[in-house]
Design an enzyme around this catalytic site. Structure first.
Site, mmCIF file in Angstrom:
data_model
loop_
_atom_site.group_PDB
_atom_site.id
_atom_site.type_symbol
_atom_site.label_atom_id
_atom_site.label_comp_id
_atom_site.label_asym_id
_atom_site.label_seq_id
_atom_site.Cartn_x
_atom_site.Cartn_y
_atom_site.Cartn_z
ATOM 1 N N SER A 102 0.812 -1.211 0.000
ATOM 2 C CA SER A 102 0.000 0.000 0.000
ATOM 3 C C SER A 102 0.849 1.266 0.000
ATOM 4 C CB SER A 102 -0.957 -0.044 1.198
ATOM 5 O OG SER A 102 -1.913 0.979 1.130
ATOM 6 N N ASP A 241 -2.326 6.234 -3.582
ATOM 7 C CA ASP A 241 -1.178 5.611 -2.923
ATOM 8 C C ASP A 241 -0.655 4.475 -3.788
ATOM 9 O OD1 ASP A 241 -3.294 3.870 -2.495
ATOM 10 O OD2 ASP A 241 -2.635 3.290 -0.497
ATOM 11 N N ASP A 243 -1.011 1.297 -4.066
ATOM 12 C CA ASP A 243 -1.906 0.329 -4.699
ATOM 13 C C ASP A 243 -3.238 0.943 -5.101
ATOM 14 O OD1 ASP A 243 -2.880 0.583 -2.097
ATOM 15 O OD2 ASP A 243 -3.513 -1.504 -1.966
ATOM 16 N N ASP A 245 -5.808 2.323 -3.662
ATOM 17 C CA ASP A 245 -7.094 2.185 -2.975
ATOM 18 C C ASP A 245 -7.354 3.363 -2.043
ATOM 19 O OD1 ASP A 245 -5.311 1.628 -0.928
ATOM 20 O OD2 ASP A 245 -6.242 -0.271 -0.338
#
EC number: 5.4.2.10
Length: 447
Positions: A102, A241, A243, A245
């Site tokens: 993340s 960010d 990833d 999400d």
């Protein structure tokens, strides 16, 4: 029962150190594959990743694990976490995997798992997989070992799905948008989707080299976004960010707009349109008291959960809500997906901007946040400073002091060895004093 490997968002850690090693990744693939082998159909797993160098290592180890227990593997390459969740469901896969840490630096990595419905796994599923990791997993006969293949149209599928969430009667023509992809998973799909919807796109954080994910860019480092918005004369900036999400926004003045303001904007717009389901939205204990007061003034309820988007989603599903998220920018819109999606949330914000015809600084400033302070205190793994009597006493005194005028939230992080101390209230000086006092007590207890 406590989980051994899974934290609040999958398995995560420093690469090439336990538990984030190639050997563990292969065991996870074997265990998860065995757990989700149900029925006599040909089983399938979708694997995506962000742009970390270690993603190659973890990906190959997972492929070995899954194929060894007879599961076919579909590799989609660098893709946002919500895209993997969507593809898992749409491709009728038995399990989905996202390789990402993340918003963490490149040297960390993680493994997030999704069930066949595209939702993150339940505690029961994670415990069952952990038991298999530590046990014996039956391997497939030689003739039944799985196959692996890469699909080339995954990006196009996700771009189409994301664009379909934008109102059909609107366009982004004439809107200049800075998009910061954090040198992460959305570096190709986010600029493309925005451009195809008509925006004049200025893209930053779109040159990943395996080592620069989240490095001075992205939702956790929005300074470059803010500077670029002002320098380019853009109407708005959006930052994702690693990833993708998570979403943070900068208005036309380069002022950061956090997840609380974004949730207030979306919930308000959806309530006005009669689309808000459940009578309110779901957020965590970390969301600002100002959000709660604003929603109350609009007749919209706020339900709070523990920290972590999985807990937000659980409450959304049990209570029938369709908007939820976190102050950090995880925003879940269950009409469109099964997990947080920074790009889809951004499209809802852009739709409100287009409809209003007003500057982002006006549209997105829904309430005045009360003073809030969050500090982290590191501790040695295995230590339990929050259980120390002296710490408990200080916390109790602080709660009594803030009663009726603010809130106190203290918790151990689920992803790193730190205690997070947050206080908020109408008196900024009181908030700062309370946080400092608690942090000092935790440091002493943590040695």
């Amino acid at each position: 029962m406590a989980r051994k490997y899974f934290g609040t968002d999958g398995i995560r850690g420093l690469t090439n150190q336990s538990p984030m090693t190639a050997a563990m990744a292969m065991q996870v693939g074997m265990a998860a594959g065995a757990h989700f082998r149900r029925g006599d159909h040909r089983h399938r797993v979708v694997i995506g990743k962000d742009t970390r160098l270690s993603g190659y290592m973890i990906e190959n180890a997972l492929v070995a694990g899954f194929t060894s227990v007879g599961m076919d593997v579909v590799l989609v390459g660098p893709m946002p976490t919500p895209a993997v969740a969507m593809l898992t469901q749409s491709m009728r896969a038995d399990i989905g995997v996202m390789i990402s840490a993340s918003h963490n630096p490149y040297h960390d990595n993680g493994i997030k798992l999704f069930g066949p419905d595209g939702y993150k796994l339940s505690d029961a599923d994670e415990l069952a997989i952990e038991a298999l990791i530590d046990g014996e997993v039956p391997l497939a006969p030689a003739a039944e070992i799985g196959r692996a293949r890469r699909v080339e149209d995954a990006r196009g599928r996700y771009i189409h799905a994301a664009k379909s969430t934008f109102p059909a009667d609107l366009r982004l023509d004439g809107l200049k948008v800075v998009v910061d992809c954090a040198n992460g998973a959305a570096y190709q799909v986010a600029p493309s989707a925005l451009w195809e919807l008509g925006a004049d796109v200025v893209a930053i954080g779109v040159k990943p080299d395996g080592l620069n994910v989240n490095d001075g860019v992205g939702s956790t480092a929005p300074q470059l976004l803010c500077e670029t918005v002002v320098a380019s004369g853009a109407h708005i900036g959006i930052a994702l960010d690693g990833d993708a999400d998570r979403l943070i926004v900068a208005d036309e003045n380069g002022t950061v707009v956090d997840g609380d303001q974004l949730m207030a904007t979306i919930a308000g717009a959806w309530a006005r349109e009669g689309r808000l389901v459940g009578g309110g939205l779901v957020a965590t204990v970390m969301s600002n008291l100002g959000l709660e007061r604003y929603l109350g003034s609009q007749g919209i309820a706020l339900e709070r959960t523990g920290v972590g988007d999985r807990y937000v989603l659980e409450r959304m599903r049990s209570g029938g809500f369709n908007v939820g998220g976190e102050q950090s920018g995880h925003i879940i819109l269950s009409d469109y997906g099964t997990t947080g999606d920074g790009l889809v949330a951004a499209l809802q914000i852009l739709a409100e901007l287009v409809r209003s015809g007003r500057p982002a600084s006006e549209v997105l400033r829904r309430f005045e946040p009360v003073p809030q302070l969050l500090r982290n205190v590191k501790f040695a793994r295995g230590a339990k400073p929050l259980e120390a009597p002296a710490v408990r006493t200080v916390i109790a005194e602080a709660e009594a002091e803030l009663e009726g005028r603010g809130r106190l939230v203290i918790r151990a992080s689920g992803t790193e060895p730190v205690i997070r101390v947050m206080a908020e209230g109408d008196d900024a000086n009181q908030v700062e004093t309370v946080v400092a006092r608690i942090c000092d007590a935790v440091r002493v207890a943590a040695g």
